[in-house]
Write an enzyme that holds these catalytic residues in place. Structure first.
Site, PDB file in Angstrom:
ATOM      1  CG  ASP A  85       5.603   0.271  -1.487  1.00  0.00           C
ATOM      2  OD1 ASP A  85       6.224   0.268  -0.419  1.00  0.00           O
ATOM      3  OD2 ASP A  85       6.149   0.124  -2.607  1.00  0.00           O
ATOM      4  CG  HIS A 141       1.001  -2.585  -2.362  1.00  0.00           C
ATOM      5  ND1 HIS A 141       1.586  -3.749  -2.809  1.00  0.00           N
ATOM      6  CD2 HIS A 141       1.573  -1.573  -3.073  1.00  0.00           C
ATOM      7  CE1 HIS A 141       2.466  -3.447  -3.755  1.00  0.00           C
ATOM      8  NE2 HIS A 141       2.489  -2.147  -3.944  1.00  0.00           N
TER       9      HIS A 141
HETATM   10 ZN   LIG Z   1       3.462   2.099  -5.159  1.00  0.00          ZN
END
Ligand SMILES: [Zn+2]
Length: 258
Positions: free
Chosen positions: A75, A221
């Site tokens: 993400d 991430h």
């Molecule tokens: Zn996010």
């Protein structure tokens, strides 16, 4: 699992029953307060824990899968520094993943978005702004954020994204309505790495490896060196345990694009 509509129906029915009963016997005021407090607590937990599927159903794993597959998801990119390093690592280990893109960064780094697809990974929508107050946006604003990012990515790649990951994993009635309106699939996770916290690489890796098994969706991430270090070791762990990472839509057996 608890669902918003059932909880709300139950709480309203209970309050109506108590108010009616109050004509016959005296109900202490704090009883109402306790009920409202519990309702607020359940609503908050339901909004913060995407796996509760409280406001809407998010696809967070596929435990019925036959193959030894998992899905690595990244993400908050594309990120000029870290996304290319992650792409190299994934390629080295023949692993495929899904990248949930923030629109304002996709706009800035179109070639990285194209590279993600060229290397056989998939992409999904992770809002345009990803602002901290996203959870307070009304339905129209959520729809506009998702449509803006979808349009930017379509311009860059030609693909119309159908996968959507809520920012911070926070869901609410506006997001539920937007998802229904846009007919996208909300994608959650079953293993949260917590790679954006101050935890050490060892702790993050251990958190993932202690839990992960086939059918899991792992949340990472592409925004820090820490994740690169964890990923390098995680990919070795997956290989050693005969687990293969595939894009989320493959794991879930759904479509990633219109
Ligand atoms: Zn996010």
């Amino acid at each position: 699992m608890l669902k918003r509509k059932y909880v709300n129906f139950f709480v309203i029915s209970l309050l109506v029953a108590l108010i009616s009963l109050n004509f016959v016997i005296d109900i202490p005021w704090f009883i109402y307060l306790i009920i409202l407090f519990l309702w607020l607590l359940i609503t908050l937990f339901g909004s913060f824990f995407i796996r509760w599927n409280y406001h809407l159903t998010s696809l967070s794993s596929n435990k019925n899968i036959q193959e030894n597959n998992v899905s690595l998801t990244f993400d908050d990119g594309p990120n000029a520094e870290f996304t290319p390093q992650i792409l190299d690592l994934l390629e080295k280990h023949n692993a495929k993943a899904t990248f949930f893109l923030i629109g304002k960064y996709a706009e800035k780094h179109p070639t990285i978005v194209q590279d993600i697809l060229k290397k056989g990974h998939s992409i999904g929508n992770h809002t345009y702004s990803h602002t901290n107050d996203f959870g307070f946006f009304g339905t129209n604003k959520v729809i506009s954020e998702l449509n803006t990012t979808k349009g930017i990515v379509e311009k860059i790649t030609g693909f119309k994204m159908l996968l959507y990951r809520p920012a911070f994993g926070v869901t609410n009635p506006s997001i539920q309505e937007a998802v229904a309106n846009l007919k996208v699939n909300s994608i959650g996770w079953s293993v949260r790495s917590l790679d954006t916290t101050s935890r050490s690489e060892d702790a993050i890796l251990k958190r993932i490896t202690a839990k992960v098994s086939k059918g899991d969706i792992i949340l990472l991430h592409d925004t820090s060196k820490k994740t690169i270090v964890v990923l390098e070791r995680l990919l070795l762990f997956l290989q050693a345990n005969n687990l293969k990472s595939v894009p989320a839509e493959q794991l879930l057996n759904i479509k990633a694009y219109e």
